[in-house]
Motif scaffolding. Structure first.
Motif, PDB file in Angstrom:
ATOM      1  N   ASP A  93      24.571  -4.522  25.634  1.00  0.00           N
ATOM      2  CA  ASP A  93      23.819  -5.236  26.650  1.00  0.00           C
ATOM      3  C   ASP A  93      23.420  -6.621  26.131  1.00  0.00           C
ATOM      4  OD1 ASP A  93      21.791  -4.713  24.822  1.00  0.00           O
ATOM      5  OD2 ASP A  93      20.930  -3.093  26.011  1.00  0.00           O
ATOM      6  N   GLU A  94      22.662  -7.342  26.906  1.00  0.00           N
ATOM      7  CA  GLU A  94      22.313  -8.717  26.545  1.00  0.00           C
ATOM      8  C   GLU A  94      21.517  -8.781  25.250  1.00  0.00           C
ATOM      9  OE1 GLU A  94      20.032 -12.621  28.483  1.00  0.00           O
ATOM     10  OE2 GLU A  94      20.438 -10.828  29.698  1.00  0.00           O
ATOM     11  N   ALA A  95      20.620  -7.837  25.056  1.00  0.00           N
ATOM     12  CA  ALA A  95      19.810  -7.844  23.832  1.00  0.00           C
ATOM     13  C   ALA A  95      20.681  -7.613  22.599  1.00  0.00           C
ATOM     14  CB  ALA A  95      18.728  -6.773  23.921  1.00  0.00           C
ATOM     15  N   ARG A  96      21.608  -6.655  22.675  1.00  0.00           N
ATOM     16  CA  ARG A  96      22.509  -6.413  21.547  1.00  0.00           C
ATOM     17  C   ARG A  96      23.419  -7.612  21.315  1.00  0.00           C
ATOM     18  NH1 ARG A  96      23.264  -0.932  19.760  1.00  0.00           N
ATOM     19  NH2 ARG A  96      21.968   0.531  20.945  1.00  0.00           N
ATOM     20  N   GLN A  97      23.858  -8.237  22.382  1.00  0.00           N
ATOM     21  CA  GLN A  97      24.731  -9.392  22.232  1.00  0.00           C
ATOM     22  C   GLN A  97      24.004 -10.520  21.508  1.00  0.00           C
ATOM     23  OE1 GLN A  97      26.473 -10.744  25.891  1.00  0.00           O
ATOM     24  NE2 GLN A  97      27.491 -12.483  24.944  1.00  0.00           N
ATOM     25  N   ARG A  98      22.747 -10.768  21.861  1.00  0.00           N
ATOM     26  CA  ARG A  98      21.989 -11.825  21.190  1.00  0.00           C
ATOM     27  C   ARG A  98      21.774 -11.486  19.721  1.00  0.00           C
ATOM     28  NH1 ARG A  98      18.649 -11.713  25.878  1.00  0.00           N
ATOM     29  NH2 ARG A  98      17.100 -10.556  24.669  1.00  0.00           N
ATOM     30  N   ALA A  99      21.424 -10.223  19.451  1.00  0.00           N
ATOM     31  CA  ALA A  99      21.233  -9.814  18.061  1.00  0.00           C
ATOM     32  C   ALA A  99      22.534  -9.918  17.279  1.00  0.00           C
ATOM     33  CB  ALA A  99      20.679  -8.385  18.005  1.00  0.00           C
ATOM     34  N   GLY A 100      23.625  -9.503  17.910  1.00  0.00           N
ATOM     35  CA  GLY A 100      24.921  -9.585  17.248  1.00  0.00           C
ATOM     36  C   GLY A 100      25.300 -11.019  16.915  1.00  0.00           C
ATOM     37  N   ALA A 101      25.032 -11.950  17.830  1.00  0.00           N
ATOM     38  CA  ALA A 101      25.342 -13.354  17.571  1.00  0.00           C
ATOM     39  C   ALA A 101      24.540 -13.868  16.372  1.00  0.00           C
ATOM     40  CB  ALA A 101      25.047 -14.182  18.820  1.00  0.00           C
ATOM     41  N   ARG A 102      23.280 -13.475  16.285  1.00  0.00           N
ATOM     42  CA  ARG A 102      22.465 -13.897  15.132  1.00  0.00           C
ATOM     43  C   ARG A 102      23.039 -13.338  13.835  1.00  0.00           C
ATOM     44  NH1 ARG A 102      18.182 -12.417  18.565  1.00  0.00           N
ATOM     45  NH2 ARG A 102      17.848 -10.500  17.368  1.00  0.00           N
ATOM     46  N   HIS A 103      23.443 -12.076  13.868  1.00  0.00           N
ATOM     47  CA  HIS A 103      23.953 -11.457  12.645  1.00  0.00           C
ATOM     48  C   HIS A 103      25.303 -12.045  12.234  1.00  0.00           C
ATOM     49  CE1 HIS A 103      21.219  -7.815  13.624  1.00  0.00           C
ATOM     50  NE2 HIS A 103      20.611  -8.694  12.829  1.00  0.00           N
ATOM     51  N   LEU A 104      26.126 -12.433  13.200  1.00  0.00           N
ATOM     52  CA  LEU A 104      27.396 -13.068  12.848  1.00  0.00           C
ATOM     53  C   LEU A 104      27.155 -14.438  12.228  1.00  0.00           C
ATOM     54  CD1 LEU A 104      29.887 -12.178  15.719  1.00  0.00           C
ATOM     55  CD2 LEU A 104      29.346 -10.935  13.628  1.00  0.00           C
ATOM     56  N   MET A 105      26.159 -15.153  12.705  1.00  0.00           N
ATOM     57  CA  MET A 105      25.806 -16.435  12.091  1.00  0.00           C
ATOM     58  C   MET A 105      25.314 -16.222  10.657  1.00  0.00           C
ATOM     59  SD  MET A 105      23.941 -18.546  15.180  1.00  0.00           S
ATOM     60  CE  MET A 105      23.590 -19.898  14.052  1.00  0.00           C
ATOM     61  N   ARG A 106      24.513 -15.181  10.457  1.00  0.00           N
ATOM     62  CA  ARG A 106      24.015 -14.891   9.112  1.00  0.00           C
ATOM     63  C   ARG A 106      25.146 -14.412   8.204  1.00  0.00           C
ATOM     64  NH1 ARG A 106      18.562 -11.707  11.156  1.00  0.00           N
ATOM     65  NH2 ARG A 106      17.496 -13.582  11.969  1.00  0.00           N
ATOM     66  N   LEU A 107      26.092 -13.676   8.767  1.00  0.00           N
ATOM     67  CA  LEU A 107      27.251 -13.258   7.980  1.00  0.00           C
ATOM     68  C   LEU A 107      28.030 -14.482   7.509  1.00  0.00           C
ATOM     69  CD1 LEU A 107      29.298 -11.172   6.914  1.00  0.00           C
ATOM     70  CD2 LEU A 107      30.356 -11.210   9.192  1.00  0.00           C
ATOM     71  N   SER A 108      28.305 -15.404   8.421  1.00  0.00           N
ATOM     72  CA  SER A 108      29.018 -16.616   8.051  1.00  0.00           C
ATOM     73  C   SER A 108      28.266 -17.392   6.978  1.00  0.00           C
ATOM     74  CB  SER A 108      29.230 -17.490   9.288  1.00  0.00           C
ATOM     75  OG  SER A 108      29.866 -18.698   8.943  1.00  0.00           O
ATOM     76  N   GLY A 109      26.952 -17.518   7.162  1.00  0.00           N
ATOM     77  CA  GLY A 109      26.148 -18.219   6.170  1.00  0.00           C
ATOM     78  C   GLY A 109      26.141 -17.513   4.834  1.00  0.00           C
ATOM     79  N   GLY A 110      26.056 -16.183   4.856  1.00  0.00           N
ATOM     80  CA  GLY A 110      26.065 -15.417   3.616  1.00  0.00           C
ATOM     81  C   GLY A 110      27.383 -15.534   2.879  1.00  0.00           C
ATOM     82  N   PRO A 114      20.700  -4.834  11.654  1.00  0.00           N
ATOM     83  CA  PRO A 114      20.751  -5.493  10.337  1.00  0.00           C
ATOM     84  C   PRO A 114      21.539  -4.684   9.305  1.00  0.00           C
ATOM     85  CG  PRO A 114      18.508  -5.515  11.209  1.00  0.00           C
ATOM     86  CD  PRO A 114      19.320  -4.619  12.110  1.00  0.00           C
ATOM     87  N   ALA A 115      21.592  -3.365   9.462  1.00  0.00           N
ATOM     88  CA  ALA A 115      22.303  -2.532   8.487  1.00  0.00           C
ATOM     89  C   ALA A 115      23.775  -2.907   8.403  1.00  0.00           C
ATOM     90  CB  ALA A 115      22.157  -1.056   8.848  1.00  0.00           C
ATOM     91  N   ARG A 116      24.370  -3.265   9.537  1.00  0.00           N
ATOM     92  CA  ARG A 116      25.784  -3.629   9.533  1.00  0.00           C
ATOM     93  C   ARG A 116      25.999  -4.935   8.765  1.00  0.00           C
ATOM     94  NH1 ARG A 116      30.187  -1.095   9.572  1.00  0.00           N
ATOM     95  NH2 ARG A 116      29.283   0.229  11.183  1.00  0.00           N
ATOM     96  N   LEU A 117      25.129  -5.907   8.987  1.00  0.00           N
ATOM     97  CA  LEU A 117      25.206  -7.171   8.259  1.00  0.00           C
ATOM     98  C   LEU A 117      25.027  -6.929   6.763  1.00  0.00           C
ATOM     99  CD1 LEU A 117      25.165 -10.296   8.040  1.00  0.00           C
ATOM    100  CD2 LEU A 117      22.697 -10.173   8.502  1.00  0.00           C
ATOM    101  N   ARG A 118      24.032  -6.142   6.418  1.00  0.00           N
ATOM    102  CA  ARG A 118      23.750  -5.879   4.996  1.00  0.00           C
ATOM    103  C   ARG A 118      24.944  -5.211   4.321  1.00  0.00           C
ATOM    104  NH1 ARG A 118      19.304  -3.709   5.906  1.00  0.00           N
ATOM    105  NH2 ARG A 118      19.946  -1.525   5.982  1.00  0.00           N
ATOM    106  N   HIS A 119      25.521  -4.227   4.969  1.00  0.00           N
ATOM    107  CA  HIS A 119      26.653  -3.507   4.396  1.00  0.00           C
ATOM    108  C   HIS A 119      27.850  -4.436   4.174  1.00  0.00           C
ATOM    109  CE1 HIS A 119      29.374  -0.344   3.391  1.00  0.00           C
ATOM    110  NE2 HIS A 119      30.004  -0.312   4.551  1.00  0.00           N
ATOM    111  N   THR A 120      28.120  -5.300   5.144  1.00  0.00           N
ATOM    112  CA  THR A 120      29.274  -6.192   5.040  1.00  0.00           C
ATOM    113  C   THR A 120      29.078  -7.223   3.942  1.00  0.00           C
ATOM    114  OG1 THR A 120      29.634  -5.863   7.415  1.00  0.00           O
ATOM    115  CG2 THR A 120      30.806  -7.685   6.378  1.00  0.00           C
TER     116      THR A 120
END
Length: 333
Positions: free
Chosen positions: A177-194, A139-145
């Protein structure tokens, strides 16, 4: 500075300035003064464009404090400096092991001298839950961006309706790994929404470009297209270091076409090595009939004087391609 492409599109040429060592507004002003002095020695008076790299703590403070953003905008205006791009990406030359490569070394004040991909640790770098540098699964990366985007809309010149931020190329491939990929996809969606919400609220759009690099999830054109195939391509794209692509891609122009044919924009083109043969790539991006990038950032090693000289060199190359200052009539070369 604003250059008009033969197609009529405006292309912004910026000089990279790192604020990694700036912890308060006074130190920001001192850093701007030093860079501005070097730039004026080459370009004289008139508006000049700078691309600022903001570490996590400074970005978080500015995002929370509207008065601080207003003061920073006033400081920029007083020096004739414009900002249309901000960076929160790591510097060029970081390999998969995170070690600094030829492009790193923040003591010279360049964006490519970043200490890491963001900020938040004791040294100003952005850190994840385990204390390592945060990637897009954190989440820190999303927040910073999103902080950078919030700051940028207040720093943009009055007549500009959009800008861009540069961010980390998702994460290290050997850890994605798969867990990071899923989390990353969620954060990219939130970035787009933000970013969409920010544009709706303030009437100015910010796009985010992910910076590919060796050892990252985003590395080759094929990997970039695969990783970003489902993102919001109106708001998310690529921040491409031409020198890195020249070194690592077997066919650079074909690689650019591979991304753009997939609908991905090269939002920002970075020039980090003035001696590299990046001119054909820039010519390909800025062909006479269209401009496939909107921002060119000169972020080379060396001190402010050297970077100002490199900026003048890149300006001459762009002029040879037919780009001219906005107020002048533009003709194709």
């Amino acid at each position: 500075m604003r250059l008009r492409h033969p197609s009529g599109r405006i292309v912004h040429l910026s000089c990279g300035i790192s604020l990694d060592d700036a912890e308060d507004p006074a130190s920001v002003v001192a850093r701007l003064d030093a860079a501005n002095s070097a730039l004026r020695g080459h370009f004289g008076t008139g508006a000049l464009t700078v691309a600022l790299r903001l570490p996590y703590r400074l970005a978080a403070a500015l995002a929370e404090d509207g008065r601080a953003r207003t003061r920073l905008r006033a400081d920029l205006d007083a020096r004739g400096l414009e900002v249309v791009t901000l960076s929160g990406a790591s510097g060029p030359g970081r390999g998969a092991d995170g070690a600094s490569g030829p492009g790193d070394g923040g003591s010279d004040g360049s964006l490519s001298g970043a200490s890491g991909p963001g900020g938040g640790g004791s040294d100003g770098t952005e850190t994840g839950a385990d204390g390592s540098e945060a990637d897009w699964s954190e989440p820190a990366r999303l927040r910073h961006t999103l902080d950078l985007a919030r700051i940028l809309v207040d720093l943009l010149p009055a007549e500009e309706v959009r800008g861009a931020v540069c961010t980390y190329g998702l994460g290290r491939a050997d850890e994605w790994d798969e867990a990071r990929q899923r989390a990353g996809a969620r954060h990219l969606m939130r970035l787009s929404g933000g970013l969409a919400d920010l544009a709706w609220r303030v009437g100015r759009a910010v796009r985010a470009g992910f910076q590919p690099g060796p050892g990252l999830v985003l590395d080759t054109p094929e990997q970039i297209v695969t990783a970003l195939t489902r993102v919001d391509k109106d708001r998310l794209g690529v921040c491409l270091d031409l020198s890195t692509a020249l070194r690592d891609w077997p066919a650079t122009e074909a690689g650019i076409d591979r991304m753009t044919d997939a609908g991905l924009s090269v939002i920002t083109a970075l020039i980090t090595e003035p001696g590299a043969a990046w001119q054909p790539m820039l010519r390909h991006l800025l062909a006479a009939d269209t401009a496939r990038t909107e921002y060119v950032v000169v972020d080379t090693p060396g001190g402010d004087e050297q970077r100002a000289a490199d900026l003048a060199y890149v300006l001459a190359e762009l002029t040879a391609l037919g780009l001219v200052p906005e107020q002048q009539p533009c003709t194709a070369p």
